[in-house]
Design a protein around this motif. Structure first.
Motif, PDB file in Angstrom:
ATOM      1  N   UNK A   1      59.298  60.993  22.182  1.00  0.00           N
ATOM      2  CA  UNK A   1      60.260  59.976  22.609  1.00  0.00           C
ATOM      3  C   UNK A   1      60.956  60.470  23.869  1.00  0.00           C
ATOM      4  N   UNK A   2      60.826  59.740  24.948  1.00  0.00           N
ATOM      5  CA  UNK A   2      61.426  60.138  26.219  1.00  0.00           C
ATOM      6  C   UNK A   2      62.802  59.507  26.397  1.00  0.00           C
ATOM      7  N   UNK A   3      63.735  60.308  26.899  1.00  0.00           N
ATOM      8  CA  UNK A   3      65.077  59.804  27.185  1.00  0.00           C
ATOM      9  C   UNK A   3      65.318  59.945  28.682  1.00  0.00           C
ATOM     10  N   UNK A   4      65.639  58.881  29.335  1.00  0.00           N
ATOM     11  CA  UNK A   4      65.871  58.945  30.775  1.00  0.00           C
ATOM     12  C   UNK A   4      67.117  59.774  31.089  1.00  0.00           C
ATOM     13  N   UNK A   5      66.941  60.731  31.975  1.00  0.00           N
ATOM     14  CA  UNK A   5      68.014  61.553  32.524  1.00  0.00           C
ATOM     15  C   UNK A   5      68.668  62.498  31.515  1.00  0.00           C
ATOM     16  N   UNK A   6      68.138  62.559  30.294  1.00  0.00           N
ATOM     17  CA  UNK A   6      68.680  63.484  29.302  1.00  0.00           C
ATOM     18  C   UNK A   6      67.526  64.243  28.651  1.00  0.00           C
ATOM     19  N   UNK A   7      67.711  65.541  28.450  1.00  0.00           N
ATOM     20  CA  UNK A   7      66.663  66.304  27.782  1.00  0.00           C
ATOM     21  C   UNK A   7      66.891  66.244  26.272  1.00  0.00           C
ATOM     22  N   UNK A   8      65.808  66.274  25.468  1.00  0.00           N
ATOM     23  CA  UNK A   8      65.967  66.295  24.010  1.00  0.00           C
ATOM     24  C   UNK A   8      66.824  67.456  23.531  1.00  0.00           C
ATOM     25  N   UNK A   9      66.690  68.607  24.194  1.00  0.00           N
ATOM     26  CA  UNK A   9      67.476  69.772  23.797  1.00  0.00           C
ATOM     27  C   UNK A   9      68.968  69.506  23.991  1.00  0.00           C
ATOM     28  N   UNK A  10      69.308  68.865  25.104  1.00  0.00           N
ATOM     29  CA  UNK A  10      70.711  68.553  25.377  1.00  0.00           C
ATOM     30  C   UNK A  10      71.268  67.611  24.311  1.00  0.00           C
ATOM     31  N   UNK A  11      70.491  66.587  23.959  1.00  0.00           N
ATOM     32  CA  UNK A  11      70.939  65.611  22.953  1.00  0.00           C
ATOM     33  C   UNK A  11      71.105  66.282  21.594  1.00  0.00           C
ATOM     34  N   UNK A  12      70.116  67.092  21.195  1.00  0.00           N
ATOM     35  CA  UNK A  12      70.151  67.728  19.875  1.00  0.00           C
ATOM     36  C   UNK A  12      71.301  68.721  19.762  1.00  0.00           C
ATOM     37  N   UNK A  13      71.417  69.603  20.735  1.00  0.00           N
ATOM     38  CA  UNK A  13      72.491  70.598  20.701  1.00  0.00           C
ATOM     39  C   UNK A  13      73.848  69.915  20.824  1.00  0.00           C
TER      40      UNK A  13
END
Length: 531
Positions: free
Chosen positions: A195-207
């Motif tokens: 799942x791709x998030x524009x302008x946000x990395x998955x790691x940033x969202x999860x942490x």
């Protein structure tokens, strides 16, 4: 000459993709520092003035030196090859080696001595041993790689990742499951569901989600965050020659098999990084990279850095992002500023360790997946053996830590009851452990586990390929390692593990005989396949 110089393209100091690459490489390594600081101060009770004033500042120095060299070396190669778009090799703090040093050296030494400063000394000397091995290997690596199958190295690397990244991180993180579980599955959902998030990395969202939960449930304390601002200052890395004591050196030598195995794994990772760059027609010299990595680590160790820095995978990603040569130096500058100013303390007081540990778990899963994807199925048995053996070192280390904690608790209880008895003098023998279900084999396999994993995987790979002479030679190498204590021994000495020495000698003789028989027995001959 004049026409040639005029036709050369100028290498820019800033490219469009440098920002993304700088942030990506920085956070890939910085999260490891956050976890390391949390563990060393929380578990090992490392004094804050030592942690931030000496250890963290020296880590920043190491990262800055290697990343700055990466930039200038890229500019040199780009100038020589007239390539203005050259991309520097990514470098910094490798998760595998960092957490091996933390979980397999620092913490066990602390629990066996109850002395965080001594544990720091041992880890720094281990870094020097690591760097020295890479320095010497730079002159002979092309010969070593001719004889050691890559599958054996990958298997041991995966085993180390499973032990010290996956299992150790899960154990630490599940101390706070309300933070760990949501963070972990948010990250895994984004990555494995693609799942791709524009302008946000998955790691940033999860942490970020884990951090919000930690603050919402009161796990993170505002007072701790406010107190962390007191650490802000200027911490100039200085030589720490007082760390180099004979007792610390002797203890560090007991970790030599582990150090050598992970140094060799990092050499392989560096070579793969160079090969990734070569696929883009950017040719970096392996020896130059190994020498720069070893010299930087030697210098940083003299300033008190216990954690090696190295080159690692990722060049194609940053090439695709249109990063140039300078992003590496920009990353190094950020490391240096944050680590030499005390700002790391604010980050560790803001972000829970349980949230950042999920990045290591994902790295371990990815490492294992990628390793099995590039290995032929017929070598899976060797890979599985290599993966399993390093787990014994983690398990036995935890057993040793538990025994030490039990002794300390017993000592406190006896002192509270007015009994004058030193519980630290109590010796827990192998037979005591065996009576509780912990066989002696756990200890022998834990000592030099990474080297054992490589050797056993090599033996099984050569058996699969019916290379009987190679099997016999590997058994001879194993006997030599057992003789000097690299494997199956708690100390480096002559005739260290006699039982294993003679078992491996017998194995070598038997397979040499099998090699002779194979000349006349068709079923024993290697299959005719392309290399």
């Amino acid at each position: 000459m004049g026409n040639n110089s005029k036709s050369r393209n100028v290498i820019p100091w800033l490219k469009a993709g440098d920002f993304d690459a700088t942030i990506g490489v920085f956070f890939d390594g910085f999260t490891k520092i956050l976890v390391g600081v949390s563990v060393m101060m929380g578990v090992m009770k490392m004094p804050s003035n030592i942690m931030y004033g000496k250890i963290v500042s020296s880590i920043g120095l190491a990262a800055f030196l290697l990343l700055t060299f990466s930039t200038y070396y890229a500019r040199y190669v780009g100038s020589k090859t007239n390539n203005p778009d050259i991309t520097a090799l990514p470098a910094g703090i490798s998760g595998g080696t960092f957490f091996v040093w933390l979980n397999a050296i620092l913490i066990p030494v602390y629990f066996s001595t109850n002395d965080p400063i001594f544990a720091w000394k041992v880890a720094v000397i281990a870094n020097i041993l690591y760097s020295s091995f890479i320095f010497l290997s730079s002159f002979v690596i092309k010969y070593i790689l001719k004889f050691v199958p890559s599958q054996a190295m990958l298997g041991s690397l995966v085993g180390g990742s499973m032990a010290w990244l996956l299992i150790a991180s899960l154990g630490e993180g599940y101390a706070q499951p309300i933070i760990m579980i949501p963070t972990l599955f948010i990250l895994l959902t984004f990555y494995f569901a693609k799942i791709n998030i524009k302008k946000l990395s998955p790691a940033f969202v999860a942490v970020g989600a884990g951090t919000v939960i930690a603050w919402a449930i009161g796990f993170m304390k505002i007072n701790a965050l406010l107190d962390s601002f007191n650490t802000i200052g200027i911490y100039i890395p200085l030589p720490q020659f007082q760390l180099f004591t004979s007792d610390a050196f002797k203890t560090a030598l007991t970790f030599l098999p582990l150090v050598v195995a992970f140094a060799f794994s990092d050499i392989i990772a560096m070579i793969q990084s160079v090969e990734q760059a070569a696929a883009s027609n950017e040719i970096y010299d392996r020896r130059v990279c190994m020498l720069s990595q070893s010299i930087v680590n030697l210098i940083a160790a003299l300033f008190g850095n216990p954690f090696p820095v190295n080159y690692y995978w990722g060049h194609p990603a940053w090439k695709k992002a249109k990063a140039g040569a300078s992003y590496a130096m920009f990353t190094g500058i950020i490391y240096l500023v944050l680590c030499a100013s005390g700002l790391v303390a604010i980050a560790t007081s803001s972000i829970p360790a349980a949230a950042t540990l999920v990045l290591l778990i994902f790295a371990a899963i990815s490492t294992g997946t990628q390793a099995f994807e590039v290995v032929e199925k017929k070598y899976y048995p060797a890979m599985i053996v290599a993966v399993a053996i390093p787990l014994f070192e983690l398990i036995y280390g935890k057993i040793g830590g538990a025994v030490g904690a039990a002794k300390n608790a017993m000592g406190v209880a006896l002192k509270g009851a007015g009994v004058n008895f030193s519980a630290g003098d109590v010796v827990v023998s192998a037979s005591d452990l065996a009576s509780s279900g912990i066989a002696a084999g756990y200890e022998s396999l834990s000592q030099g586990s990474m080297c054992i994993a490589i050797l056993y995987a090599c033996i099984l790979i050569f058996i699969i390929d019916r290379k009987w002479n190679a099997v016999a030679i590997t058994f001879l190498v194993a006997s030599g390692c057992a003789f000097i204590g690299l494997i199956h021994s708690s100390a480096i000495k002559t005739y260290a593990a006699p039982q294993y020495f003679w078992l491996y000698i017998v194995g070598a003789i038997l397979f040499f005989i099998l090699s002779l028989l194979s000349k006349s027995v068709k079923e024993l001959q290697p299959e005719k396949i392309d290399n």
